[in-house]
Design a protein around this motif. Structure first.
Motif, mmCIF file in Angstrom:
data_model
loop_
_atom_site.group_PDB
_atom_site.id
_atom_site.type_symbol
_atom_site.label_atom_id
_atom_site.label_comp_id
_atom_site.label_asym_id
_atom_site.label_seq_id
_atom_site.Cartn_x
_atom_site.Cartn_y
_atom_site.Cartn_z
ATOM 1 N N LEU A 67 -3.396 7.257 4.004
ATOM 2 C CA LEU A 67 -3.065 5.831 4.070
ATOM 3 C C LEU A 67 -1.652 5.615 4.607
ATOM 4 O O LEU A 67 -1.426 4.759 5.473
ATOM 5 N N GLU A 72 0.815 -1.190 0.000
ATOM 6 C CA GLU A 72 0.000 0.000 0.000
ATOM 7 C C GLU A 72 0.859 1.254 0.000
ATOM 8 O O GLU A 72 0.579 2.238 -0.715
ATOM 9 N N HIS A 128 5.587 12.079 4.778
ATOM 10 C CA HIS A 128 4.223 11.606 4.539
ATOM 11 C C HIS A 128 3.682 10.862 5.757
ATOM 12 O O HIS A 128 2.524 10.430 5.733
ATOM 13 N N ALA A 156 1.130 3.981 -2.977
ATOM 14 C CA ALA A 156 0.715 5.334 -2.667
ATOM 15 C C ALA A 156 1.831 6.333 -2.925
ATOM 16 O O ALA A 156 1.604 7.437 -3.439
ATOM 17 N N ASP A 197 -1.377 9.153 -4.756
ATOM 18 C CA ASP A 197 -2.690 9.215 -4.132
ATOM 19 C C ASP A 197 -2.655 8.639 -2.735
ATOM 20 O O ASP A 197 -3.471 7.823 -2.325
ATOM 21 N N ALA A 198 -1.613 9.051 -1.986
ATOM 22 C CA ALA A 198 -1.381 8.463 -0.655
ATOM 23 C C ALA A 198 -2.495 8.850 0.309
ATOM 24 O O ALA A 198 -3.064 8.008 1.013
#
Length: 535
Positions: free
Chosen positions: A70, A57, A97, A61, A66-67
């Motif tokens: 998440l 994931e 992030h 991401a 399109d993180a």
């Protein structure tokens, strides 16, 4: 100020060294353990970072952009489960992030992104949450492109807590080692105290100074041996008196002293006190005393006294006493003659008195002339005349053989005085104690190659068990008189003869015959011819 005892000083010194050594060792161990824990937690942090970098994931991401939340959600879940201080996912531009502090999400980091080189990195990171063991792993997207890094940290406070949990057990081991060291120090101090017999350092230093002053100040030779017979000390006088100068400490005494009576006495093979030993240059009185302290064998102490001059004086006194005895004997003989002569004159028999006087004077002159006809050296003549008178007083007839012949220029006159005097004295003693008639026969012959001295007596002879030791220092068949050392006369004759390159032998009996030969190496250039026939 009172000086501390030697054992106390040793104990305190060793304890100080032990404490310092243990403290340094403890500090070094703690430091090394801290580094080891840092490496361990850095490896743990790197493993977490690599795990996060492998989550599909997060990889997708971070590559496709399109993180959303998440990355933060997954990263925080992993942080809580692994008990890490932080799990930060960073893109190629250095923008966070994920972070435990949500306010820092989307904020750039101040340092470069290290994992962009494609390698993992570990170290100590000061960080916004405090110093931590850090591990950084490169982050790849699903297509294999490098899209950022994952940084994981474990606070140093956790490392410190782990270290503090391990130190008590090591401190216990350290305390046990220190206790063993203290016990060993006390035992060593006790052993050293026993080895020094309870003496303290100032006392040992004073003893050393006194020993050096005494050993080099006394006029006696001193040698000390350890229990194994090795030489531990030899002062200057001992080195002067012994026939060897190579007295190396630590070497067995039997290896530096040549075989013989001297070595036997020094090694204790021949026991007793005041043992007389003749060397090439000295007459020594040797005493060997075993030494033990508190029941422990420490070896032996040997003292050497030089009696060379004293023995020479004693022998000169003996010679003077012999001359005195000869004069006394002659005085008695003259007194007897004068009494006889006075009685004849009182009786009025002048003719008989004159005849008696002529006969007695003629006998004495005839005896002296008989010796002078055969012996040319006046010192030897005087000795024989004196010994003849002394022997006559003891009931011994001293006879010079008709074959005797000695020139006035005999090169061994002084040696002959010593040799002949000792041999005649011993022969007279033996003949006087033997069966009658008591007689001593002297034969002196000077040849082209050597000078012969032969002395025979009518005594009981040399005992068979004494023949092998008759020339040993201190050996004598005569009883001790309490005034002088016995057994030196024949030893001196033997030593003098050997030093001149001659020989000496003795017969087994009956009676005893001593034969001495001295080489004519110093013979005079011209030898007078024999002028008279023996009478």
């Amino acid at each position: 100020m009172r000086t501390k005892k030697l054992s106390t000083q040793i104990t305190i010194s060793q304890l100080t060294i032990l404490v310092c050594t243990v403290a340094i060792g403890f500090a070094l161990f703690a430091g090394e353990e801290r580094h080891q824990l840092d490496r361990q937690y850095q490896g743990e942090a790197l493993a977490i970072a690599q795990t996060v970098a492998g989550v599909p994931e997060i990889r997708a991401a971070m590559e496709y952009g399109d993180a959303g939340d998440l990355v933060q959600m997954v990263a925080e879940r992993i942080r809580r489960n692994s008990q890490a201080a932080y799990v930060v996912v960073i893109d190629r531009d250095g923008v966070r992030h994920s972070h435990p502090n949500p306010a820092l999400v989307g904020q750039p980091i101040t340092e470069p992104v290290e994992a962009l080189d494609g390698h993992t990195h570990v170290g100590i990171d000061p960080g916004s949450l405090g110093a931590s063991a850090n591990g950084k792993a490169p982050l790849y997207g699903p297509t294999g492109d490098l899209v950022g890094e994952v940084s994981v940290g474990i606070l140093e406070t956790r490392v410190t807590g782990h270290l503090l949990a391990e130190l008590p057990s090591f401190a216990l081991y350290t305390a046990l080692a220190l206790a063993v060291g203290v016990a060993a120090s006390l035992l060593l101090a006790r052993q050293l105290k026993r080895s020094t017999f309870g003496l303290e350092l100032p006392e040992i230093a004073a003893l050393l100074q006194e020993r050096e002053a005494m050993l080099h100040g006394i006029r006696e030779g001193v040698i000390t041996l350890d229990p194994d017979g090795r030489l531990t000390l030899a002062n200057d006088e001992a080195r002067r008196l012994l026939p060897t100068r190579d007295l190396q400490l630590g070497v067995p005494l039997v290896d530096v002293v040549p075989p013989g009576r001297l070595r036997d006495v020094l090694s204790g093979a021949i026991g007793g006190t005041d043992r007389v030993v003749l060397t090439g240059d000295h007459c020594l009185v040797v005493n060997r005393t075993p030494v033990s302290v508190a029941g422990r064998d420490l070896g032996a102490v040997i003292t050497l006294r030089d009696r060379t001059e004293m023995e020479d004086l004693v022998r000169e006194l003996d010679s003077a006493r012999g001359l005195t005895d000869a004069l006394r004997a002659q005085q008695h003989e003259v007194a007897n003659r004068m009494h006889t002569l006075a009685g004849l004159l009182e009786l009025g028999d002048r003719e008989q008195a004159l005849r008696y006087l002529t006969e007695t004077e003629g006998l004495a002159a005839e005896r002296a002339d008989a010796i002078r006809e055969r012996i040319g050296h006046p010192l030897v003549v005087a000795l024989l005349l004196a010994k003849t008178t002394v022997a006559a007083e003891r009931g011994v007839d001293l006879v010079l053989t008709e074959e005797s012949w000695l020139t006035e220029t005999c090169p061994h006159a002084r040696e002959l005085i010593t040799v002949l005097g000792n041999l005649v004295d011993n022969a007279v003693d033996a003949a006087a104690a033997g069966p009658p008639p008591a007689r001593v026969t002297v034969d002196l012959e000077e040849g082209p190659d050597d000078v012969l001295v032969r002395v025979r007596d009518t005594g009981t002879g040399i005992p068979p068990d004494a023949a092998a030791h008759i020339f040993d220092d201190g050996f004598s068949t005569k009883p001790a008189d309490g005034h002088r050392h016995r057994g030196l006369g024949l030893a001196l004759v033997h030593r003098l003869t050997r030093r001149r390159g001659g020989s000496i032998t003795v017969s087994e009996g009956p009676g005893a015959t001593f034969t001495v030969r001295l080489p004519q190496s110093q013979r005079a250039a011209s030898t007078p011819q024999r002028t008279g026939a023996p009478s």
